[in-house]
Enzyme design. Structure first.
Site, short mmCIF file in Angstrom:
data_model
loop_
_atom_site.label_atom_id
_atom_site.label_comp_id
_atom_site.label_asym_id
_atom_site.label_seq_id
_atom_site.Cartn_x
_atom_site.Cartn_y
_atom_site.Cartn_z
N GLN A 73 -14.92 -0.90 1.73
CA GLN A 73 -13.84 -0.43 0.86
C GLN A 73 -14.00 -0.98 -0.55
OE1 GLN A 73 -11.17 -2.02 -0.70
NE2 GLN A 73 -11.43 -4.08 0.12
N ASP A 103 -9.77 2.57 2.21
CA ASP A 103 -9.69 1.83 3.48
C ASP A 103 -10.28 2.63 4.63
OD1 ASP A 103 -8.59 -0.62 2.76
OD2 ASP A 103 -6.53 0.06 2.98
N LYS A 153 0.80 -1.22 0.00
CA LYS A 153 0.00 0.00 0.00
C LYS A 153 0.84 1.28 0.00
CE LYS A 153 -4.04 -2.13 2.14
NZ LYS A 153 -5.04 -2.07 3.22
#
Length: 286
Positions: free
Chosen positions: A258, A110, A74
């Site tokens: 998400q 997220d 990420k």
């Protein structure tokens, strides 16, 4: 006479050890309700022997419309992108990439996913003092969500002390010095004694990372415990917490919300989150 052509989308997930992910059927089932020809592939860095940058370039070359990004990519994906949304730039973490013409744009769904899951699953939980375990990309999103929702104070703990310090400093700069600080793992017993809740944002508990992220004896019945892991839904942490009488929140809500936000970014269509919860429940039961 030929039927009307269906809109087509090619999407996927980049991460490590993602074989058990339920994202492909979760996305594809929702797409079917919208009459879309929608394919969602798993691009596992371990299995394919390529890093996130290589896989991003390959996906762009093969005409992908978008990608989800998960552990441990990420933050590593950011140098390979052309642009970041305001949320992704603020958090320094990306979990969704949209290919817009010749540009790869990073987003973060997220934090909104966790916020909506928390509001749905622990609607009246106290948030005066929260201990968060994990300061990576997912941890940045969870801490941001908690403070945005009005948590008074978040203490960030991570096996990498420098990472906890960095995240806490970013949070303090954004929300105020009194609202976030780092702490060493050795302080967990004392921290949890006076906390309202524990937010777990590390990979421990996932199918490829089984086990507990902290000693079970530091938990107490007065805590709520929220886990971002969803495969399995009942992690060892949540199992131990429930046995003590803690209120718990599994990672299913975060993954659904998400995913719903990512689906909207990929397709421009508005998904039905409650229907996606039903999809998830069917998949987990199966």
């Amino acid at each position: 006479m030929r039927g009307k052509l269906m809109a087509s989308y090619l999407t996927g997930l980049i991460g490590s050890g993602i074989g058990p992910s339920l994202s492909p059927p979760l996305h594809e089932r929702e797409a079917a309700h919208h009459g879309l020809n929608y394919v969602y592939r798993l691009l596992d860095t371990d299995r394919l022997g390529q890093d996130v940058g290589d896989l991003l370039r390959t996906a762009r070359r093969f005409g992908y419309d978008g990608l989800n990004i998960t552990h441990p990519c990420k933050q590593a994906v950011i140098p390979h992108l052309d642009e970041l949304s305001p949320d992704a730039a603020m958090l320094g973490a990306v979990n969704t990439v949209v290919f817009d013409g010749d540009r790869a744009v990073g987003h973060n769904t997220d934090w909104t996913g966790f916020a909506e899951s928390f509001a749905r699953g622990l609607p009246d939980a106290p948030t005066r003092r929260i201990v968060q375990l994990g300061a990576g990309g997912a941890g940045a999103a969870v801490a941001h969500a908690l403070l945005t929702m009005g948590a008074d104070h978040v203490t960030v703990v991570d096996a990498d002390a420098a990472r906890a310090t960095d995240l806490a400093a970013q949070l303090a700069a954004r929300y105020g010095r009194e609202r976030a600080r780092p702490a060493p793992q050795d302080d967990l017993p004392g921290l949890l004694e006076g906390a309202d809740g524990l937010a777990h944002a590390t990979p421990t508990g996932m199918a490829h990372h089984p086990g507990l992220p902290l000693p079970a004896e530091v938990l107490n019945p007065g805590l709520w415990v929220a886990d971002i892991v969803y495969r399995p839904l009942e992690t060892e942490l949540l199992k131990q917490a429930r046995a003590l009488g803690c209120r718990t929140l599994d990672g299913g809500g975060m993954v659904v919300f998400q995913a719903a936000h990512a689906f909207r970014l990929f397709t421009g269509r508005t998904p039905d989150a409650e229907r996606m919860f039903a999809h998830l429940n069917d998949l987990v039961t199966a």
